[in-house]
Design a protein around this motif. Structure first.
Motif, PDB file in Angstrom:
ATOM      1  N   PRO A 134       0.840  -1.208   0.000  1.00 20.94           N
ATOM      2  CA  PRO A 134       0.000   0.000   0.000  1.00 20.94           C
ATOM      3  C   PRO A 134       0.870   1.252   0.000  1.00 20.94           C
ATOM      4  O   PRO A 134       1.844   1.353   0.745  1.00 20.94           O
ATOM      5  N   VAL A 135       0.499   2.204  -0.851  1.00 20.31           N
ATOM      6  CA  VAL A 135       1.230   3.468  -0.976  1.00 20.31           C
ATOM      7  C   VAL A 135       0.239   4.613  -0.761  1.00 20.31           C
ATOM      8  O   VAL A 135      -0.842   4.628  -1.357  1.00 20.31           O
ATOM      9  N   SER A 136       0.605   5.556   0.100  1.00 20.94           N
ATOM     10  CA  SER A 136      -0.255   6.710   0.367  1.00 20.94           C
ATOM     11  C   SER A 136       0.558   7.985   0.226  1.00 20.94           C
ATOM     12  O   SER A 136       1.713   8.048   0.663  1.00 20.94           O
ATOM     13  N   VAL A 137      -0.052   8.986  -0.391  1.00 24.15           N
ATOM     14  CA  VAL A 137       0.574  10.306  -0.537  1.00 24.15           C
ATOM     15  C   VAL A 137      -0.354  11.327   0.108  1.00 24.15           C
ATOM     16  O   VAL A 137      -1.538  11.391  -0.212  1.00 24.15           O
ATOM     17  N   TYR A 138       0.197  12.107   1.062  1.00 22.13           N
ATOM     18  CA  TYR A 138      -0.579  13.146   1.749  1.00 22.13           C
ATOM     19  C   TYR A 138       0.027  14.507   1.418  1.00 22.13           C
ATOM     20  O   TYR A 138       1.230  14.708   1.565  1.00 22.13           O
ATOM     21  N   TRP A 139      -0.831  15.407   0.998  1.00 20.84           N
ATOM     22  CA  TRP A 139      -0.388  16.738   0.606  1.00 20.84           C
ATOM     23  C   TRP A 139      -0.693  17.712   1.759  1.00 20.84           C
ATOM     24  O   TRP A 139      -1.819  17.875   2.157  1.00 20.84           O
ATOM     25  N   GLY A 140       0.381  18.329   2.277  1.00 23.29           N
ATOM     26  CA  GLY A 140       0.180  19.300   3.349  1.00 23.29           C
ATOM     27  C   GLY A 140      -0.014  18.664   4.695  1.00 23.29           C
ATOM     28  O   GLY A 140      -0.670  19.216   5.554  1.00 23.29           O
ATOM     29  N   ARG A 141       0.554  17.482   4.925  1.00 25.31           N
ATOM     30  CA  ARG A 141       0.397  16.840   6.246  1.00 25.31           C
ATOM     31  C   ARG A 141       1.752  16.332   6.725  1.00 25.31           C
ATOM     32  O   ARG A 141       1.925  15.182   7.040  1.00 25.31           O
ATOM     33  N   THR A 142       2.751  17.226   6.726  1.00 32.87           N
ATOM     34  CA  THR A 142       4.056  16.883   7.272  1.00 32.87           C
ATOM     35  C   THR A 142       4.292  17.719   8.513  1.00 32.87           C
ATOM     36  O   THR A 142       3.575  18.678   8.769  1.00 32.87           O
ATOM     37  N   PRO A 143       5.292  17.401   9.317  1.00 32.93           N
ATOM     38  CA  PRO A 143       5.567  18.196  10.500  1.00 32.93           C
ATOM     39  C   PRO A 143       6.008  19.620  10.209  1.00 32.93           C
ATOM     40  O   PRO A 143       6.105  20.426  11.113  1.00 32.93           O
ATOM     41  N   ASP A 144       6.282  19.953   8.948  1.00 29.51           N
ATOM     42  CA  ASP A 144       6.638  21.334   8.633  1.00 29.51           C
ATOM     43  C   ASP A 144       5.471  22.257   8.949  1.00 29.51           C
ATOM     44  O   ASP A 144       4.310  21.876   8.867  1.00 29.51           O
ATOM     45  N   LYS A 145       5.756  23.500   9.273  1.00 30.15           N
ATOM     46  CA  LYS A 145       4.726  24.429   9.740  1.00 30.15           C
ATOM     47  C   LYS A 145       3.934  25.002   8.572  1.00 30.15           C
ATOM     48  O   LYS A 145       4.492  25.466   7.591  1.00 30.15           O
ATOM     49  N   GLU A 146       2.609  25.005   8.676  1.00 30.85           N
ATOM     50  CA  GLU A 146       1.734  25.586   7.663  1.00 30.85           C
ATOM     51  C   GLU A 146       1.338  26.972   8.136  1.00 30.85           C
ATOM     52  O   GLU A 146       0.600  27.125   9.102  1.00 30.85           O
ATOM     53  N   ARG A 147       1.823  28.031   7.467  1.00 39.41           N
ATOM     54  CA  ARG A 147       1.598  29.384   7.939  1.00 39.41           C
ATOM     55  C   ARG A 147       0.695  30.172   6.995  1.00 39.41           C
ATOM     56  O   ARG A 147       0.476  31.348   7.190  1.00 39.41           O
ATOM     57  N   SER A 148       0.182  29.553   5.975  1.00 38.19           N
ATOM     58  CA  SER A 148      -0.650  30.246   5.009  1.00 38.19           C
ATOM     59  C   SER A 148      -2.105  29.823   5.161  1.00 38.19           C
ATOM     60  O   SER A 148      -2.406  28.642   5.320  1.00 38.19           O
ATOM     61  N   PHE A 149      -3.003  30.803   5.086  1.00 32.03           N
ATOM     62  CA  PHE A 149      -4.429  30.501   5.153  1.00 32.03           C
ATOM     63  C   PHE A 149      -4.828  29.587   4.004  1.00 32.03           C
ATOM     64  O   PHE A 149      -5.614  28.654   4.167  1.00 32.03           O
ATOM     65  N   TRP A 150      -4.252  29.826   2.816  1.00 30.03           N
ATOM     66  CA  TRP A 150      -4.620  29.015   1.644  1.00 30.03           C
ATOM     67  C   TRP A 150      -4.106  27.584   1.783  1.00 30.03           C
ATOM     68  O   TRP A 150      -4.729  26.635   1.328  1.00 30.03           O
ATOM     69  N   LYS A 151      -2.953  27.431   2.428  1.00 29.99           N
ATOM     70  CA  LYS A 151      -2.467  26.073   2.685  1.00 29.99           C
ATOM     71  C   LYS A 151      -3.426  25.311   3.580  1.00 29.99           C
ATOM     72  O   LYS A 151      -3.652  24.115   3.407  1.00 29.99           O
ATOM     73  N   ILE A 152      -3.968  26.000   4.554  1.00 31.81           N
ATOM     74  CA  ILE A 152      -4.912  25.352   5.470  1.00 31.81           C
ATOM     75  C   ILE A 152      -6.189  24.970   4.737  1.00 31.81           C
ATOM     76  O   ILE A 152      -6.736  23.888   4.924  1.00 31.81           O
ATOM     77  N   ILE A 153      -6.668  25.857   3.880  1.00 32.92           N
ATOM     78  CA  ILE A 153      -7.909  25.595   3.145  1.00 32.92           C
ATOM     79  C   ILE A 153      -7.744  24.408   2.204  1.00 32.92           C
ATOM     80  O   ILE A 153      -8.631  23.553   2.086  1.00 32.92           O
ATOM     81  N   PHE A 154      -6.588  24.315   1.534  1.00 30.23           N
ATOM     82  CA  PHE A 154      -6.375  23.259   0.538  1.00 30.23           C
ATOM     83  C   PHE A 154      -5.496  22.128   1.087  1.00 30.23           C
ATOM     84  O   PHE A 154      -4.643  21.605   0.384  1.00 30.23           O
ATOM     85  N   ASN A 180       3.930   7.629   2.386  1.00 39.46           N
ATOM     86  CA  ASN A 180       3.897   6.493   3.309  1.00 39.46           C
ATOM     87  C   ASN A 180       3.948   5.189   2.523  1.00 39.46           C
ATOM     88  O   ASN A 180       3.075   4.932   1.688  1.00 39.46           O
ATOM     89  N   ILE A 181       4.937   4.380   2.792  1.00 40.61           N
ATOM     90  CA  ILE A 181       5.026   3.035   2.220  1.00 40.61           C
ATOM     91  C   ILE A 181       4.735   2.054   3.355  1.00 40.61           C
ATOM     92  O   ILE A 181       5.482   2.004   4.339  1.00 40.61           O
ATOM     93  N   SER A 182       3.657   1.292   3.239  1.00 42.08           N
ATOM     94  CA  SER A 182       3.263   0.395   4.326  1.00 42.08           C
ATOM     95  C   SER A 182       3.847  -0.999   4.146  1.00 42.08           C
ATOM     96  O   SER A 182       4.329  -1.361   3.067  1.00 42.08           O
ATOM     97  N   ALA A 183       3.777  -1.783   5.213  1.00 36.77           N
ATOM     98  CA  ALA A 183       4.246  -3.170   5.164  1.00 36.77           C
ATOM     99  C   ALA A 183       3.422  -3.958   4.151  1.00 36.77           C
ATOM    100  O   ALA A 183       2.216  -3.725   3.995  1.00 36.77           O
ATOM    101  N   PRO A 184       4.038  -4.880   3.422  1.00 32.16           N
ATOM    102  CA  PRO A 184       3.318  -5.586   2.352  1.00 32.16           C
ATOM    103  C   PRO A 184       2.242  -6.520   2.893  1.00 32.16           C
ATOM    104  O   PRO A 184       2.346  -7.057   3.998  1.00 32.16           O
ATOM    105  N   ILE A 185       1.202  -6.690   2.084  1.00 27.93           N
ATOM    106  CA  ILE A 185       0.153  -7.671   2.367  1.00 27.93           C
ATOM    107  C   ILE A 185       0.393  -8.855   1.431  1.00 27.93           C
ATOM    108  O   ILE A 185       0.360  -8.702   0.206  1.00 27.93           O
ATOM    109  N   TRP A 186       0.641 -10.041   2.006  1.00 25.04           N
ATOM    110  CA  TRP A 186       0.931 -11.224   1.205  1.00 25.04           C
ATOM    111  C   TRP A 186      -0.375 -11.946   0.890  1.00 25.04           C
ATOM    112  O   TRP A 186      -1.117 -12.325   1.794  1.00 25.04           O
TER     113      TRP A 186
END
Length: 826
Positions: A134-154, A180-186
């Motif tokens: 399983p592979v997951s990609v999250y946009w705008g959900r890292t520990p880096d700080k989000e300081r823009s109102f538009w970043k929060i909205i999107f 995120n790369i998850s452990a394989p499902i056999w």
């Protein structure tokens, strides 16, 4: 014509992917937050699974696979609608758009046909096994700080984004992308004998769907699309309906009034969780922490991440300050996990602030609702609903902030609700995570001292918030957060009731074992918090300096004592979870001087480190934070110094007798069976570092010579136990004095408090924690539990022989000044 169409389509797809790759290389910066071991190329047929069909997500992964040592994904072949007999590197999408939806982005969940082909190839033996990663990609959900109102909205949400929204997400969050790369499902491990390929396809699809849902819950939080139905859900629950029926019968009220009251309770209690507000919190708190703190040190975070993916989490931190609420949510959010719902007192539900806290996950409960069955039922059902929806919860097991720095006894109300809710609905295993939070300076330090001196606690108000905000000009050192060893609720429940999974809610409510189970959980949690203690520079300096009569010590001696304590912690650690500062003893002193807790007086014969009374009062808090880690060595030192020679039998007899009181006061982890071996380890360590000697022929321990460095070091260590021993002696002496008299428990508590207060005023600086009513009440409660103190039917005080023994032994350990003053009672 059809061949030309296919060729043109392939060319267009390649051009489109090339444009996406160019865009992503410029706009994105990817952080791999999860990557299991042993995923390298090994010849096994590998397929990659995505929740949504998204060209951008696929190309983010395609740009990273080689760096991670993964098999090459067949991007072009996978994005084609046609199936292929060669599954190696194939991409599988659980959501596939049937036609482009630029605005709404509706993607139905539907089992992809390729899953059936995967099953058939394994069943027919074409391939021996297939692993699905399983592979997951999250946009705008890292520990880096989000300081823009538009970043929060999107930012990323539960809804599958439309093409337009995805474009905005890439623009605003491209530099903050989480992979995120998850452990394989056999597939072989899921196969069932004699099961059809269609049945196995549905099973495999369900496993993948649950995996992605749980991972998304852990990263961005549960789906809140049905939160407006919460009030009706609680109203129709069996427990609330039963309470309404009882209220109708007892108070002769109309159903409509009771339903309205129930809705009012829901509104009063419930959080109004908002992802946007959580992200705004992050922006504000990042600014606030940088302004007032020099940093946040976090320990054992990976331990939390490991259990969060597959468990429901209950965070149970110690409660030192109002900052705790915000701090833990901030740390959890920046760790890439969803912040918890937080149980807060109604004292914080003040205008405007209450609404802000609700949107950050706070739900409010009254301090006491023992006689309000309907309110209790609504709160219980709300907690049950929050857990069932997959949220983590945070509550402070002490029930209130500690004013003395010691960990308070556990309150069982929320624990009982959690247990009953979990037994009723246990979709995911539940873990309690003890959390130790340590400060180097407190916002509320002076307020705590006033309250210990008897000043009534003021209700929280905006004036207090503004006053606290003004303090942000000051520096408060660092904050330390340590995640303790998680405690599995399943294993504890199984000890008390092997078939607890088959019990109904009504059966659990009537079960006699629940009280004992809740008590054990509470004890394990507070013990886990204390074991996760962080012994920092401020704690070490406080332990040493507060042991001196004049709050002053030459720098060389203080540095040597701090170094000795650090060595003691290393050789005899309180727990494997305990963290001790790596600063050298000289650095510890300089650091505390920089915080304004001590001053250095230069002198030709050697510098003097000194503090004043006002600052020393604040330092008692930080000494008490870690006092439990040194109390047994301090008791041993105290006993040795007051006996020319002491035998192991006498030492063990004394500590075993006094230990129940200390265990209650300091939440110690040792059982009575472990005490003897622990005492031997301590005394052997003392011999190893030559602060005491052992007579080989008699086996007795011999105290060091008066005036020696070893004698002075042991004296400073022993002073850590003096306050507790003095307080206990006052209690024992008063019990002996009132033996046979008619006196209530409350009168006894008051007399002990007054005596302790008088001695503190006469002999030492006025430390209010010395005569803290909570400590005295807990000590009397322990003596009653042991049946050493009892009252006859005519209210006359009766004592067990152990009280007389303890009075004599503690008297021998007191200083001459305390002996002269006695109990202080006229």
């Amino acid at each position: 014509m059809s061949k030309l169409y296919v060729s043109l389509k392939a060319i267009c797809l390649k051009v489109w992917l090339w444009l996406i790759v160019c865009f992503l290389r410029v706009m994105t910066k990817v952080k791999v937050s999860q990557f299991p071991e042993n995923l390298a190329v090994d010849g096994t047929t590998t397929c990659y699974v995505f929740q949504n069909k998204s060209y951008s997500d696929v190309m983010v992964f395609a740009e990273q696979y080689q760096k991670l040592g993964l098999p090459k994904p067949a991007v072009l072949r996978s994005l084609s609608s046609k199936l292929s007999t060669n599954l190696s590197g194939k991409l599988i999408f659980l959501r596939r758009p049937e036609m482009p939806d630029i605005i709404r982005g509706k993607l139905p969940l539907r089992s992809p046909e390729i899953l059936q082909e995967v099953i058939e190839q394994v069943q027919s033996g074409v391939v021996s096994n297939i692993r699905l990663i399983p592979v997951s990609v999250y946009w705008g959900r890292t520990p880096d700080k989000e300081r823009s109102f538009w970043k929060i909205i999107f930012s990323d949400t539960w809804s599958a984004p439309s093409v337009l929204r995805k474009l905005f997400m890439m623009v605003f969050h491209g530099r903050e992308t989480l992979l995120n790369i998850s452990a394989p499902i056999w597939v072989n491990e899921l196969m069932e004998s004699n099961a059809s390929s269609q049945r196995m396809q549905r099973k495999l699809f369900r496993v993948l769907r649950v995996h992605f849902r749980r991972q998304r819950e852990a990263i961005i939080g549960p789906d809140l699309s049905h939160k407006r139905l919460l009030s009706n859900q609680i109203l129709t629950s069996s427990q609330v309906l039963r309470s309404i029926q009882i209220e109708m019968a007892d108070k002769n009220l109309e159903v409509k009034k009771l339903e309205d009251k129930t809705r009012e309770y829901v509104i009063e209690i419930a959080a109004d969780y908002s992802y946007s507000v959580i992200r705004l919190y992050d922006v504000f708190l990042s600014w606030l922490w940088n302004r007032i703190y020099e940093g946040i040190e976090i320990y054992n975070l990976q331990r939390l991440k490991t259990v969060a993916a597959d468990h429901a989490i209950i965070y149970v931190p110690c409660h030192r300050s109002h900052v705790d609420y915000l701090l833990l949510s901030y740390v959890v959010f920046n760790a890439g996990l969803v912040p918890p719902h937080i149980a807060a007192g109604t004292n914080l539900n003040i205008p405007v602030l209450g609404s802000i806290l609700r949107r950050g996950g706070a739900f409010f409960l009254r301090r006491s609702f023992k006689d309000n069955a309907l309110y209790s039922a609504v709160l219980h059902e709300y907690v049950h609903t929050v857990l069932r929806k997959g949220f983590s919860i945070e509550y402070f097991i002490e029930g209130t902030r500690s004013r003395s720095g010691r960990l308070l006894p556990p309150r069982h109300g929320m624990l009982s609700m959690t247990l009953k809710s979990y037994v009723s609905y246990c979709e995911k295993p539940l873990m309690f995570v003890p959390v130790y939070i340590g400060y180097e300076k407190l916002f509320e330090g002076k307020t705590y001292i006033k309250e210990l001196l008897g000043k009534k606690k003021r209700p929280e108000s905006w004036r207090d918030i503004l006053r606290a905000f003004m303090k942000t000009k000051n520096q408060f050192g660092k904050v330390h957060v340590n995640f303790g060893t998680p405690i599995s609720l399943d294993s504890i429940l199984s000890e008390y009731c092997s078939d607890w999974r088959q019990l109904s809610h009504e059966a659990v409510a009537k079960a006699t074992w629940v009280k004992g189970c809740v008590g054990e959980i509470g004890d394990l949690i507070v013990s886990g918090i204390n074991q996760s203690v962080i012994v920092e520079a401020v704690n070490l300096a406080s332990l040493v300096l507060l042991a001196t009569p004049k709050l002053a010590l030459d720098e060389y001696t203080m540095s040597a004592q701090i170094a000795w304590y650090q060595d003691l912690f290393e050789k005899l650690p309180y727990s494997s979870d305990t963290v001790v500062t790596k600063k050298k003893s000289k650095e510890v002193i300089d650091y505390c001087i920089g915080l304004g807790l001590m001053v250095r007086h230069h002198h030709l014969l050697g510098d003097i480190i000194k503090s004043n009374e006002a600052t020393a009062l604040l330092m008692t808090y930080f000494r008490n934070n870690v006092l439990h880690t040194l109390i047994l060595p301090a008791l041993c030192a105290c006993f040795v110094l007051n006996h020319v020679r002491c035998s192991k039998e006498d030492l063990i007899e004394f500590i075993v007798l006094i230990y129940p009181l200390l265990k209650t006061e300091l939440t110690l982890k040792y059982s009575e069976q472990e005490l003897e071996s622990q005492i031997f380890e301590i005394m052997n360590y003392f011999c190893t570092v030559s602060v005491i000697k052992r007579n080989v022929s008699t086996g007795q321990w011999v105290k060091p010579e008066l005036g020696s460095m070893a004698f002075f070091q042991l004296s400073l260590l022993a002073a850590c136990a003096y306050h507790s021993l003095e307080r206990y002696h006052i209690l024992f002496a008063l019990l002996q004095k009132r033996l046979g008299e008619s006196i209530t428990c409350q009168q006894l508590e008051r007399e002990v408090c007054l005596s302790a207060q008088r001695i503190a005023l006469l002999l030492e600086f006025n430390a209010p924690e010395f005569f803290d009513k909570r400590l005295i009440s807990a000590a009397i409660g322990t003596l009653r539990d042991l049946k050493w103190v009892q009252w006859s039917q005519t209210s006359e005080l009766m004592l067990a022989p152990e009280i007389t023994v303890l009075q004599k032994q503690t008297y021998q350990l007191l200083g001459d000044d305390v002996k002269h003053l006695g109990t202080g009672v006229q």
